[in-house]
Design a protein around this motif. Structure first.
Motif, PDB file in Angstrom:
ATOM      1  N   ASP A 178      -5.292  -4.670  -7.253  1.00 56.20           N
ATOM      2  CA  ASP A 178      -4.406  -4.217  -6.187  1.00 56.20           C
ATOM      3  C   ASP A 178      -5.016  -3.023  -5.476  1.00 56.20           C
ATOM      4  OD1 ASP A 178      -2.067  -3.417  -4.653  1.00 56.20           O
ATOM      5  OD2 ASP A 178      -0.893  -4.548  -6.104  1.00 56.20           O
ATOM      6  N   ASN A 179      -4.718  -2.875  -4.195  1.00 53.61           N
ATOM      7  CA  ASN A 179      -5.228  -1.733  -3.429  1.00 53.61           C
ATOM      8  C   ASN A 179      -4.418  -0.465  -3.666  1.00 53.61           C
ATOM      9  OD1 ASN A 179      -7.357  -3.114  -2.211  1.00 53.61           O
ATOM     10  ND2 ASN A 179      -6.070  -3.846  -0.535  1.00 53.61           N
ATOM     11  N   LYS A 180      -3.233  -0.617  -4.262  1.00 51.73           N
ATOM     12  CA  LYS A 180      -2.428   0.553  -4.602  1.00 51.73           C
ATOM     13  C   LYS A 180      -2.133   0.539  -6.089  1.00 51.73           C
ATOM     14  CE  LYS A 180      -0.275   1.632  -0.183  1.00 51.73           C
ATOM     15  NZ  LYS A 180       0.988   1.949   0.519  1.00 51.73           N
ATOM     16  N   VAL A 181      -2.222   1.722  -6.689  1.00 49.39           N
ATOM     17  CA  VAL A 181      -2.066   1.855  -8.139  1.00 49.39           C
ATOM     18  C   VAL A 181      -1.029   2.926  -8.443  1.00 49.39           C
ATOM     19  CG1 VAL A 181      -3.245   2.514 -10.272  1.00 49.39           C
ATOM     20  CG2 VAL A 181      -4.425   1.077  -8.587  1.00 49.39           C
ATOM     21  N   LEU A 182      -0.137   2.603  -9.355  1.00 47.96           N
ATOM     22  CA  LEU A 182       0.879   3.549  -9.811  1.00 47.96           C
ATOM     23  C   LEU A 182       0.360   4.287 -11.037  1.00 47.96           C
ATOM     24  CD1 LEU A 182       3.844   4.623  -9.785  1.00 47.96           C
ATOM     25  CD2 LEU A 182       4.417   2.673 -11.264  1.00 47.96           C
TER      26      LEU A 182
END
Length: 317
Positions: A178-182
């Motif tokens: 994913d391009n965004k990580v939590l």
């Protein structure tokens, strides 16, 4: 539970498989649900969108779809939108709720805006990520964090880390999905889950594992994971957790059926982790376990999920 005549559902496509990282789990869930529906006389058929186009649903004259696709392409709103365009009723949550629940960051932000309890967090965006920020992130979140791709399920791409160097590696690994990580503060305590069926919370389940956290192996491969249902909570805490699960699910537009996951810290406070709109449905999965405790067989549960498709009958795309 009141049950309709099996033939009244018409021709049913049980959709499972797909192309997501959770394909193998989806195949098991879908097969279990398909077999249970067939056993009671529902005119149900396997439909794997990895093998044929969705338009075949019209060609083959299906009346409704049971969605058993986990992860991207099945749980993120894209399939729900396509089915609405085809004007075919489907089970579970609609487009908005599916998209929100699939995105751990967005759902967390909704809960936070409503004052619902969720752990402190940071976001790593591949487009602007600076590896030099890892030390600052660790300091701000208590030096022990969980790293999660924003839109993967089954703990795929997740890692627990306790220093900046590990964080950098974990973020890069998560970027593969994913391009965004939590990046979430790690909560020391017990993990719980509450299944939801037609607006009601089923008995909670607690999960314990000797592994570092409740990861993919702990969920699907290890024999060492211990599930407790009833979970051992007092009646008061069970009721409070059920209320929180329903409020959280509603906040992210969940409907029909699903599951909400929590951590409980050492002081007894619950923190929301995520909501699942198409949770696992194998014979050993959590939702069937909770349903059994509530007096529902696997077949009862499968029929109840199928019945959620009636919410969409008569709607125009």
């Amino acid at each position: 539970m009141d049950q309709k005549a099996p033939e009244s559902f018409g021709k049913v496509a049980v959709m499972f498989g797909g192309n997501s990282a959770e394909r193998e789990v989806s195949l098991k869930s879908g097969t279990a649900v398909l077999n249970s529906l067939l056993e009671v006389g529902v005119n149900a058929h396997k439909f794997d969108p990895a093998e044929k186009p969705l338009t075949d649903l019209l060609v083959e004259k299906f009346d409704r779809v049971v969605i058993m696709l986990h992860g991207r392409g099945g749980e993120d709103g894209s399939l729900q939108g396509a089915l609405q365009q085809l004007n075919i009723p489907y089970t579970g949550t609609e487009v908005l709720g599916s998209a929100l629940c699939m995105d751990k960051i967005r759902s967390k932000q909704v809960w936070q805006s409503l004052g619902l309890p969720t752990a402190k967090y940071k976001i790593a965006d591949k487009r602007s990520y600076d590896a030099g920020s890892c030390k600052v992130i660790m300091d701000s979140l208590g030096n022990e964090v969980m790293v999660k791709p924003a839109q993967e399920g089954s703990s795929i791409g997740m890692a627990k880390v306790d220093n900046a160097q590990q964080l950098e590696t974990a973020i890069q690994d998560a970027f593969k999905y994913d391009n965004k990580v939590l990046i979430e503060q790690f909560i020391h305590g017990s993990e719980y889950t509450v299944s939801i069926l037609n607006g009601e919370a089923l008995p909670s389940i607690s999960m314990t594992t000797p592994r570092v956290f409740y990861d993919y192996a702990a969920k699907y491969q290890a024999d060492s994971t211990v599930y407790s249902c009833p979970s051992g909570l007092s009646l008061h805490k069970e009721a409070a957790l059920a209320e929180l699960a329903l409020e959280a699910f509603d906040a992210v537009a969940g409907s029909g059926w699903g599951r909400v996951d929590f951590m409980q810290d050492k002081l007894g406070k619950f923190y929301l982790l995520e909501a699942n709109t198409v949770p696992g449905m194998t014979e050993k999965s959590l939702v069937p376990m909770a349903a059994k405790q509530a007096g529902l067989s696997f077949t009862d549960l499968s029929l109840a999920i199928l019945t959620t498709s009636e919410l969409f009958e008569g709607k125009e795309a």
